[in-house]
Design a protein around this motif. Structure first.
Motif, PDB file in Angstrom:
ATOM      1  N   LYS A 107       0.831  -1.199   0.000  1.00 47.43           N
ATOM      2  CA  LYS A 107       0.000   0.000   0.000  1.00 47.43           C
ATOM      3  C   LYS A 107       0.874   1.261   0.000  1.00 47.43           C
ATOM      4  O   LYS A 107       1.844   1.351   0.761  1.00 47.43           O
ATOM      5  CB  LYS A 107      -0.902   0.028   1.236  1.00 47.43           C
ATOM      6  N   PRO A 108       0.538   2.229  -0.851  1.00 46.89           N
ATOM      7  CA  PRO A 108       1.283   3.480  -0.826  1.00 46.89           C
ATOM      8  C   PRO A 108       1.149   4.202   0.516  1.00 46.89           C
ATOM      9  O   PRO A 108       0.127   4.100   1.189  1.00 46.89           O
ATOM     10  CB  PRO A 108       0.638   4.294  -1.952  1.00 46.89           C
ATOM     11  N   GLN A 125       3.094  13.469  -2.881  1.00 47.08           N
ATOM     12  CA  GLN A 125       3.958  12.393  -3.369  1.00 47.08           C
ATOM     13  C   GLN A 125       3.834  11.194  -2.431  1.00 47.08           C
ATOM     14  O   GLN A 125       3.811  11.338  -1.214  1.00 47.08           O
ATOM     15  CB  GLN A 125       5.422  12.854  -3.426  1.00 47.08           C
ATOM     16  N   LEU A 126       3.741  10.002  -3.034  1.00 43.72           N
ATOM     17  CA  LEU A 126       3.554   8.769  -2.261  1.00 43.72           C
ATOM     18  C   LEU A 126       4.711   7.807  -2.455  1.00 43.72           C
ATOM     19  O   LEU A 126       5.323   7.746  -3.532  1.00 43.72           O
ATOM     20  CB  LEU A 126       2.254   8.078  -2.674  1.00 43.72           C
ATOM     21  N   ASN A 127       4.992   7.041  -1.423  1.00 46.30           N
ATOM     22  CA  ASN A 127       5.895   5.900  -1.533  1.00 46.30           C
ATOM     23  C   ASN A 127       5.123   4.702  -2.082  1.00 46.30           C
ATOM     24  O   ASN A 127       3.957   4.502  -1.732  1.00 46.30           O
ATOM     25  CB  ASN A 127       6.471   5.525  -0.152  1.00 46.30           C
ATOM     26  N   THR A 133      -0.576   0.136 -11.941  1.00 44.67           N
ATOM     27  CA  THR A 133      -1.502  -0.757 -11.238  1.00 44.67           C
ATOM     28  C   THR A 133      -2.488  -0.031 -10.333  1.00 44.67           C
ATOM     29  O   THR A 133      -3.393  -0.670  -9.800  1.00 44.67           O
ATOM     30  CB  THR A 133      -0.707  -1.760 -10.384  1.00 44.67           C
ATOM     31  N   MET A 134      -2.337   1.282 -10.158  1.00 40.66           N
ATOM     32  CA  MET A 134      -3.176   2.015  -9.213  1.00 40.66           C
ATOM     33  C   MET A 134      -3.719   3.301  -9.832  1.00 40.66           C
ATOM     34  O   MET A 134      -3.184   3.810 -10.810  1.00 40.66           O
ATOM     35  CB  MET A 134      -2.369   2.375  -7.955  1.00 40.66           C
ATOM     36  N   LEU A 153      -6.920   0.169  -6.546  1.00 40.62           N
ATOM     37  CA  LEU A 153      -6.319  -0.781  -7.478  1.00 40.62           C
ATOM     38  C   LEU A 153      -7.041  -0.685  -8.815  1.00 40.62           C
ATOM     39  O   LEU A 153      -8.267  -0.628  -8.866  1.00 40.62           O
ATOM     40  CB  LEU A 153      -6.441  -2.211  -6.938  1.00 40.62           C
ATOM     41  N   LYS A 154      -6.306  -0.688  -9.905  1.00 40.81           N
ATOM     42  CA  LYS A 154      -6.933  -0.682 -11.223  1.00 40.81           C
ATOM     43  C   LYS A 154      -7.599  -2.027 -11.516  1.00 40.81           C
ATOM     44  O   LYS A 154      -8.657  -2.083 -12.131  1.00 40.81           O
ATOM     45  CB  LYS A 154      -5.887  -0.387 -12.302  1.00 40.81           C
ATOM     46  N   ASP A 155      -6.955  -3.098 -11.092  1.00 38.42           N
ATOM     47  CA  ASP A 155      -7.430  -4.456 -11.398  1.00 38.42           C
ATOM     48  C   ASP A 155      -7.506  -5.242 -10.100  1.00 38.42           C
ATOM     49  O   ASP A 155      -6.504  -5.771  -9.608  1.00 38.42           O
ATOM     50  CB  ASP A 155      -6.463  -5.122 -12.380  1.00 38.42           C
ATOM     51  N   LYS A 156      -8.710  -5.314  -9.521  1.00 38.37           N
ATOM     52  CA  LYS A 156      -8.877  -5.992  -8.231  1.00 38.37           C
ATOM     53  C   LYS A 156      -8.964  -7.505  -8.370  1.00 38.37           C
ATOM     54  O   LYS A 156      -9.022  -8.208  -7.354  1.00 38.37           O
ATOM     55  CB  LYS A 156     -10.128  -5.457  -7.532  1.00 38.37           C
ATOM     56  N   ASN A 157      -9.003  -8.017  -9.598  1.00 40.69           N
ATOM     57  CA  ASN A 157      -9.027  -9.462  -9.793  1.00 40.69           C
ATOM     58  C   ASN A 157      -7.621 -10.051  -9.763  1.00 40.69           C
ATOM     59  O   ASN A 157      -7.394 -11.108  -9.167  1.00 40.69           O
ATOM     60  CB  ASN A 157      -9.689  -9.813 -11.124  1.00 40.69           C
ATOM     61  N   ASN A 158      -6.673  -9.339 -10.356  1.00 41.48           N
ATOM     62  CA  ASN A 158      -5.322  -9.866 -10.479  1.00 41.48           C
ATOM     63  C   ASN A 158      -4.325  -9.239  -9.510  1.00 41.48           C
ATOM     64  O   ASN A 158      -3.173  -9.677  -9.451  1.00 41.48           O
ATOM     65  CB  ASN A 158      -4.819  -9.684 -11.912  1.00 41.48           C
ATOM     66  N   TYR A 159      -4.782  -8.230  -8.763  1.00 40.62           N
ATOM     67  CA  TYR A 159      -3.920  -7.598  -7.767  1.00 40.62           C
ATOM     68  C   TYR A 159      -4.666  -7.475  -6.444  1.00 40.62           C
ATOM     69  O   TYR A 159      -5.893  -7.431  -6.400  1.00 40.62           O
ATOM     70  CB  TYR A 159      -3.478  -6.203  -8.223  1.00 40.62           C
TER      71      TYR A 159
END
Length: 266
Positions: A107-108, A125-127, A133-134, A153-159
């Motif tokens: 998680k950032p 700015q995030l770490n 992917t986000m 998350l852009k893709d909650k199925n694969n990430y």
């Protein structure tokens, strides 16, 4: 040759070859619970531990994405021609279940959570943030205040997040007011009534950083002007309390000045 000679000749090893086929045995790759491979974005196959390509055949269809279904993917292993499994002493196809699991992402977190107002756009700015992917929103602002940045998350199925969740979450950050000096009293706080609006203006007052009220009047009387920093600023002593300035509008005429001197105001 008579019949007996023929029989002897047939049994004589020097007159013919005998071929014996000796079976070869190989240990099965151990079976276990369903195996897992992490999502990579590329096609993957599963090879069971202990698989020996010189003695076995592998049948496994390549898969790319996480498959959220009761049934897993399957891989099949069978001995090559001439081989048998050592435990069963026979040829048979062995089935292995496998799955692709979501890739875990950290998680950032906020890199710098506080900025001082300067009139320019600030970008949080995030770490550990990746635009691949986000997604992120609410991460830019100009004015002083508290803000909430939303990361998904852009893709909650694969990430998934590394805490095994996939939910959108928020991060807070602030733009703090810029410190400024307080204004001071004007050289004069006395005005003579002239039937027009009189304006009191303290020294150091800046309309771009401060707000002034009750500093304009027409009629005779005593008044108090108040100055506060605007929403993007604060006083240099870290307060925002109004600074008060008293001023008066006198009627024209003769008045006693300092109890001794007579002045005529007009």
């Amino acid at each position: 040759l008579d019949d007996s000679d023929s029989q002897i000749a047939m049994l004589n090893p020097s007159t013919y070859n005998v071929v014996f086929t000796v079976p070869l045995y190989v240990d099965k790759p151990p079976t276990a619970d369903t195996a897992y491979k992490e999502y990579t974005g590329y096609a993957q196959t599963y090879t069971p531990t202990g698989f020996d390509s010189s003695k076995m055949n592998l049948i496994c269809e390549a898969k790319t994405y996480v498959y959220n279904h009761v049934e897993p993917f399957y891989a099949y292993v069978e001995p090559k021609s001439g081989y048998f499994w050592s435990d069963s002493r026979k040829y048979e196809r062995i089935t292995y279940g496998w799955r692709i699991k979501p890739k875990a992402l950290t998680k950032p977190t906020v890199k710098t959570g506080s900025f001082e107002y300067n009139g320019q756009v600030k970008t949080l700015q995030l770490n550990n943030y990746s635009s691949t992917t986000m997604t992120i929103s609410g991460n830019t602002a100009t004015n002083a205040g508290s803000y909430s940045t939303v990361v998904s998350l852009k893709d909650k199925n694969n990430y998934k997040w590394s805490d095994n969740t996939t939910a959108t979450f928020s991060l807070t950050w602030t733009i703090t007011p810029k410190p400024i000096s307080k204004p001071t009293a004007a050289d004069s706080n006395e005005y003579i009534f002239n039937n027009a609006e009189q304006t009191y203006m303290p020294k150091g007052y800046n309309s771009s950083t401060m707000v002034i009220t009750d500093n304009k009047n027409t009629n005779v009387g005593e008044y108090t002007a108040k100055v506060t920093p605007n929403s993007n600023h604060k006083w240099s002593d870290n307060t925002t309390t109004a600074v008060e300035f008293k001023y008066r509008i006198f009627p024209p005429g003769v008045v006693v000045n300092d109890g001794v001197k007579y002045d005529y105001l007009y």
